[in-house]
Motif scaffolding. Sequence first.
Motif, PDB file in Angstrom:
ATOM      1  N   MET A  76     -83.523   1.921 -21.994  1.00 55.83           N
ATOM      2  CA  MET A  76     -84.331   2.822 -21.400  1.00 55.83           C
ATOM      3  C   MET A  76     -83.591   4.239 -21.574  1.00 55.83           C
ATOM      4  SD  MET A  76     -87.232   2.276 -19.711  1.00 55.83           S
ATOM      5  CE  MET A  76     -88.065   4.116 -19.050  1.00 55.83           C
ATOM      6  N   ARG A 120     -94.974  15.631   6.016  1.00 56.86           N
ATOM      7  CA  ARG A 120     -94.850  14.278   5.239  1.00 56.86           C
ATOM      8  C   ARG A 120     -95.478  13.920   4.094  1.00 56.86           C
ATOM      9  NH1 ARG A 120     -95.415   8.895   7.666  1.00 56.86           N
ATOM     10  NH2 ARG A 120     -94.912   7.615   6.452  1.00 56.86           N
ATOM     11  N   GLU A 157     -93.735  11.848   0.573  1.00 55.53           N
ATOM     12  CA  GLU A 157     -93.869  11.008   0.371  1.00 55.53           C
ATOM     13  C   GLU A 157     -93.899  11.184  -1.157  1.00 55.53           C
ATOM     14  OE1 GLU A 157     -94.729   7.724   1.725  1.00 55.53           O
ATOM     15  OE2 GLU A 157     -94.425   8.211   3.655  1.00 55.53           O
ATOM     16  N   ASP A 158     -94.277  11.792  -1.905  1.00 55.29           N
ATOM     17  CA  ASP A 158     -94.188  11.857  -2.937  1.00 55.29           C
ATOM     18  C   ASP A 158     -92.903  11.865  -3.179  1.00 55.29           C
ATOM     19  OD1 ASP A 158     -96.653  13.065  -4.092  1.00 55.29           O
ATOM     20  OD2 ASP A 158     -96.307  14.678  -3.284  1.00 55.29           O
ATOM     21  N   ASP A 164     -91.674   8.488  -3.181  1.00 59.81           N
ATOM     22  CA  ASP A 164     -92.647   7.680  -4.651  1.00 59.81           C
ATOM     23  C   ASP A 164     -92.069   8.128  -6.406  1.00 59.81           C
ATOM     24  OD1 ASP A 164     -95.321   6.001  -5.564  1.00 59.81           O
ATOM     25  OD2 ASP A 164     -95.218   7.964  -6.870  1.00 59.81           O
ATOM     26  N   PHE A 165     -91.271   9.343  -5.988  1.00 58.68           N
ATOM     27  CA  PHE A 165     -90.918  10.013  -6.768  1.00 58.68           C
ATOM     28  C   PHE A 165     -89.566   9.074  -7.553  1.00 58.68           C
ATOM     29  CE2 PHE A 165     -88.039  12.667  -9.302  1.00 58.68           C
ATOM     30  CZ  PHE A 165     -88.443  12.174  -9.732  1.00 58.68           C
ATOM     31  N   GLU A 218     -88.938   6.101  -6.122  1.00 57.66           N
ATOM     32  CA  GLU A 218     -89.411   4.377  -6.051  1.00 57.66           C
ATOM     33  C   GLU A 218     -88.655   3.561  -4.538  1.00 57.66           C
ATOM     34  OE1 GLU A 218     -88.845   2.663  -9.603  1.00 57.66           O
ATOM     35  OE2 GLU A 218     -89.438   4.841 -10.873  1.00 57.66           O
ATOM     36  N   LYS A 270     -90.009   3.065  -2.245  1.00 63.33           N
ATOM     37  CA  LYS A 270     -90.951   2.802  -1.008  1.00 63.33           C
ATOM     38  C   LYS A 270     -90.639   1.295  -0.243  1.00 63.33           C
ATOM     39  CE  LYS A 270     -93.363   3.207  -4.701  1.00 63.33           C
ATOM     40  NZ  LYS A 270     -94.311   2.957  -5.892  1.00 63.33           N
ATOM     41  N   ALA A 271     -89.881   0.962  -1.173  1.00 65.24           N
ATOM     42  CA  ALA A 271     -89.843  -0.549   0.017  1.00 65.24           C
ATOM     43  C   ALA A 271     -89.250  -0.263   1.589  1.00 65.24           C
ATOM     44  CB  ALA A 271     -88.931  -1.891  -0.401  1.00 65.24           C
ATOM     45  N   ARG A 311     -88.683   3.000   2.941  1.00 66.26           N
ATOM     46  CA  ARG A 311     -89.467   3.993   3.542  1.00 66.26           C
ATOM     47  C   ARG A 311     -88.422   3.787   5.331  1.00 66.26           C
ATOM     48  NH1 ARG A 311     -94.783   3.343   2.686  1.00 66.26           N
ATOM     49  NH2 ARG A 311     -94.414   4.366   0.786  1.00 66.26           N
ATOM     50  N   ARG A 342     -81.783   8.779 -15.379  1.00 67.31           N
ATOM     51  CA  ARG A 342     -83.473   8.785 -15.215  1.00 67.31           C
ATOM     52  C   ARG A 342     -83.924   9.571 -13.978  1.00 67.31           C
ATOM     53  NH1 ARG A 342     -88.155   5.258 -14.226  1.00 67.31           N
ATOM     54  NH2 ARG A 342     -86.516   4.054 -13.319  1.00 67.31           N
ATOM     55  N   PHE A 343     -83.413   9.762 -12.737  1.00 67.22           N
ATOM     56  CA  PHE A 343     -84.350  10.415 -11.723  1.00 67.22           C
ATOM     57  C   PHE A 343     -83.427  11.849 -11.753  1.00 67.22           C
ATOM     58  CE2 PHE A 343     -84.770   5.893  -9.089  1.00 67.22           C
ATOM     59  CZ  PHE A 343     -85.466   6.488  -9.592  1.00 67.22           C
ATOM     60  N   ASP A 367     -86.372  13.272 -14.518  1.00 67.51           N
ATOM     61  CA  ASP A 367     -87.194  13.506 -14.215  1.00 67.51           C
ATOM     62  C   ASP A 367     -87.046  14.642 -13.096  1.00 67.51           C
ATOM     63  OD1 ASP A 367     -87.887  11.797 -15.594  1.00 67.51           O
ATOM     64  OD2 ASP A 367     -88.013   9.829 -13.975  1.00 67.51           O
ATOM     65  N   GLN A 385     -86.850  17.889 -15.380  1.00 63.60           N
ATOM     66  CA  GLN A 385     -88.275  17.819 -16.195  1.00 63.60           C
ATOM     67  C   GLN A 385     -89.213  18.025 -15.774  1.00 63.60           C
ATOM     68  OE1 GLN A 385     -88.359  14.731 -18.537  1.00 63.60           O
ATOM     69  NE2 GLN A 385     -88.655  15.470 -20.200  1.00 63.60           N
ATOM     70  N   GLN A 386     -89.234  17.299 -14.887  1.00 63.64           N
ATOM     71  CA  GLN A 386     -90.960  17.430 -13.564  1.00 63.64           C
ATOM     72  C   GLN A 386     -90.960  19.185 -12.570  1.00 63.64           C
ATOM     73  OE1 GLN A 386     -92.282  13.369 -13.505  1.00 63.64           O
ATOM     74  NE2 GLN A 386     -93.501  14.138 -12.138  1.00 63.64           N
TER      75      GLN A 386
END
Lengths: 659, 271
Positions: free
Chosen positions: B1, B146, B150-151, B154-155, B157, B159-160, B162, B209-210, B213, B216-217
């Motif tokens: 990866m 908020r 949340e973005d 999500d970015f 990962e 979520k679980a 939160r 990776r984060f 990202d 990059q993003q």
Amino acid sequence: MAQSATDKLDTFPKLLRRNAASRGSRTAFRHKDLGIWQSWTWAEVYEIVRAYAVGMKSLGLVRGDKVAIVGANRPKLYWSMMAAQMLGAVPVPVYSDAIADELAYVLDHAEVRFATVQDQEQVDKLLSVSERVPRLKTMLYDWGRGLRDYDHTHLHPIEAVIAQGRARLSEGPDVGAALDAEIDSGAGDDLSIILYTSGTTGRSKGVMLTAGRSIAAATDTVAFDHLSDQDEVLAYLPLAWVGDHYLNFAQGLVAGFCTACPESADTAQADLKEIGPTFYFAPPRVFENLLTRVMIRMEDAGSLKRRMFHHYIAVAKQWGEKILNGQEVPLSARLSYGLGNLLVYAPLKNALGFSKVRTAYTAGEAIGPELFSFYRSLGMNLKQLYGQTEAFLYVTAQPDGQIRADTVGPATPNVEIRIEDGTGEVLYKSPGQFVGYFKDAEKTAETMTPDGFVRTGDAGFFEVGTGHLKIIDRAKDVSKLKSGDLFAPKYIENRLKFYPNIKEVVAFGQGEDFVTVFINIDLTAVGNWAERNNVVYGSYQELAGHPDVYSIIAAHVDAVNAQLAAEPAMAAAQVRRFLILHKELDADDGELTRTQKVRRGFVGERYAPLVKALYDGSAEADISTEVTFEDGRKGVISARVKVRDATQFPATTTAGKAA
Amino acid sequence: MMLHVSPQSTSGAIAKGEVLLNVENVSLRFGGVKAISDVSFDIRKGEVRAIIGPNGAGKTSMLNCINGFYFPQEGHITYKGVRRQKVRPHEAASSGIARTFQNVALFKGMTTLDNIMTGRTLKMHKGLFWQLLRHGPAMTEEIKHRRKVEDIIDFLEIKAIRKVPVGKLPYGLQKRVELGRALAMEPELLLLDEPMAGMNLEEKEDMCRFILDVNQQFGTTIALIEHDMGVVMDLSDRVVVLEYGRKIADGTPDVVKADQKVIDAYLGVAH
């Protein structure tokens, strides 16, 4: 449902169109995104899928093409299936956690030209095998993170494809009319989907299912379980598994209920609680884990709460199932149960997300009677079914009111079952059954009999009196004792494993005079007992050899023998002698597979002296085995293992007392 | 990866912009101890800049100077064209510098969501009065923030987790939450102090990776301290090497790897 129109509703796109027309404002899909449940009505889904289909068409998708679907349960992936089917293309969902090699095989074998995938991870995986899948040209993705710098000549976001389709649809009525014609030209005999079986033996096989049959099967079970558009499910099972495609996709379109997609696989449990589905499926393992978690958390609760919990769970154990089954129950028990419901059962079910569940199913492996009745005693209508990908799921299912832990129920409506003489293999003919394995006529011929029945590969028998089917083992594992009586090792092993003290069992008996077993105790459960009873032990080996432990296990074996005696087909296969192994069976030593299944043959050879002792009547035997430690070093464990005899029961002919 | 992703972002796809932060002849002393002596380097817009060096080389002190925890006795730091000798942490924060810490510094009793929400504090403008009213403008503002949070959830990962108090989380996830809080500030310059310390291989790969990202993003400039050389060489565009408070090398990973002084500093040298 309009019966007169069913002859026309023979494909899923037609069902979608009907749902959009007849219940357009009802919610069809939900998905938790950025912490908020987003929802789409049937009318909205129909509009999106139409635009999506037009977009896919302009990318070159044509009737008969195969479209791989790789990812978790997300609305856009379900819509990809619908859009593909709208154009007469065939979706091929693939396990998203499949390793690259397996993925390459399936994609190549299925001849996919398109793939719709969830995210960068799946795009990368598909790119890494692209050389082996020469036909795959176009990839669509749902979640664009990390994909910005990728070459986008053959890679498109699903969102953009839908937008493009929408733009084309707004150009003029021709595009929409052409799409309507595509939908109308679909027929019940069309291939609707190819589901690849996970393939425990050899390569995966592509099970071809037609639209008409799929819908016929789903219509039957929707009626069987009284599902309607008021229902709601949480789609958390793998897309490529028949269970998800049947229970959520097919039944959802037939009944028009709402499919909720979790935020991510990790949040499924929390999402379950928020959604409160009315129809739920989970393998026994999931129910077991939930129960364990509840029990552990109760141990940490305050003493008042804990005492209340245990008191009312005992009440539920005594009366809950009877009340659920509508049996006669004294008023005092009803009152007590009602109070328990108020104080314990309802809050517990709420915490688990089962408050609104009307019908729950479990299947896939044997479920322990204790576990099964725990959920039922709380008032949850948990039932068992038996099915297969080839049948498009249901072969048998338990109707309300005839629920038992040890059967899988009678044949579902319109399913015919017969048991083959000699082998005991279960054969069936079902409305949803497959038309063949994709590009594998040989395997198809092996599986389908000339008169149209399908072989399950499982051995079973019908219980006398009730007509419930009992599955005992894989047909190839069932053998005979020397006397010619049936010997189903897994059936006996599972019976014993239902006791928490017993972790693993290996049964022997093929071609022998009687059945014997190796037993592994469960260190947690037995260790807990030892702690409470001041039994001192220094190691697993010491605990396993303790006389009191032997007595506990002996009682379990006797109880199982009593159950077996009550079943005519199994009475001769009672356990005559047993021993408790001095070490835990371990995958590192090759005794278990990586999925924790016992390798019976290997264990038999490795512990040959012990097997010999079981059959030659000796009271104990010496054994030394090489073991692999976690750091890879090897060592030898030696032990003297005791062998015990178990009580034998005369075969009783009265059925129904079992378990 | 990782192998698949990293070459794409480090192969020069991102145009490196002008100098975002310039460190000129900075020296920092604690009494008689010289933590940093006369170090100069720059961080360009959009790059991933690593600061490496043996223990006690002054890496964390350097980061502390950049975001105003310490005031260097000599030298200047120019950030976005503004040259300054003294800056306070809150000034650094409001001018777009966010950081994470070597030892996780989160509010252990608060949930992941609330922790990341604290990263938005500087961007909340409604006063106590409105906050107390709860409904009305404060609510509207909270919803806006908020969404942003949340973005990020999500970015990253997460979520679980939160609603899970961060004290209950494993270390690797706490680090991720801390990164989330820093990201909530929408920083231009993100300072990461050993983002992978104490992580296992899988957690490290995720974190890599984060970081990539984010770079990059969001186009965020990143300065990071890290001990895992594999990570440093894969992630960064340029590396500065410190030893005993002095700069001994500066350049692309390949140049730095081949530098004799760096090799000596890491492997030791016969005296």
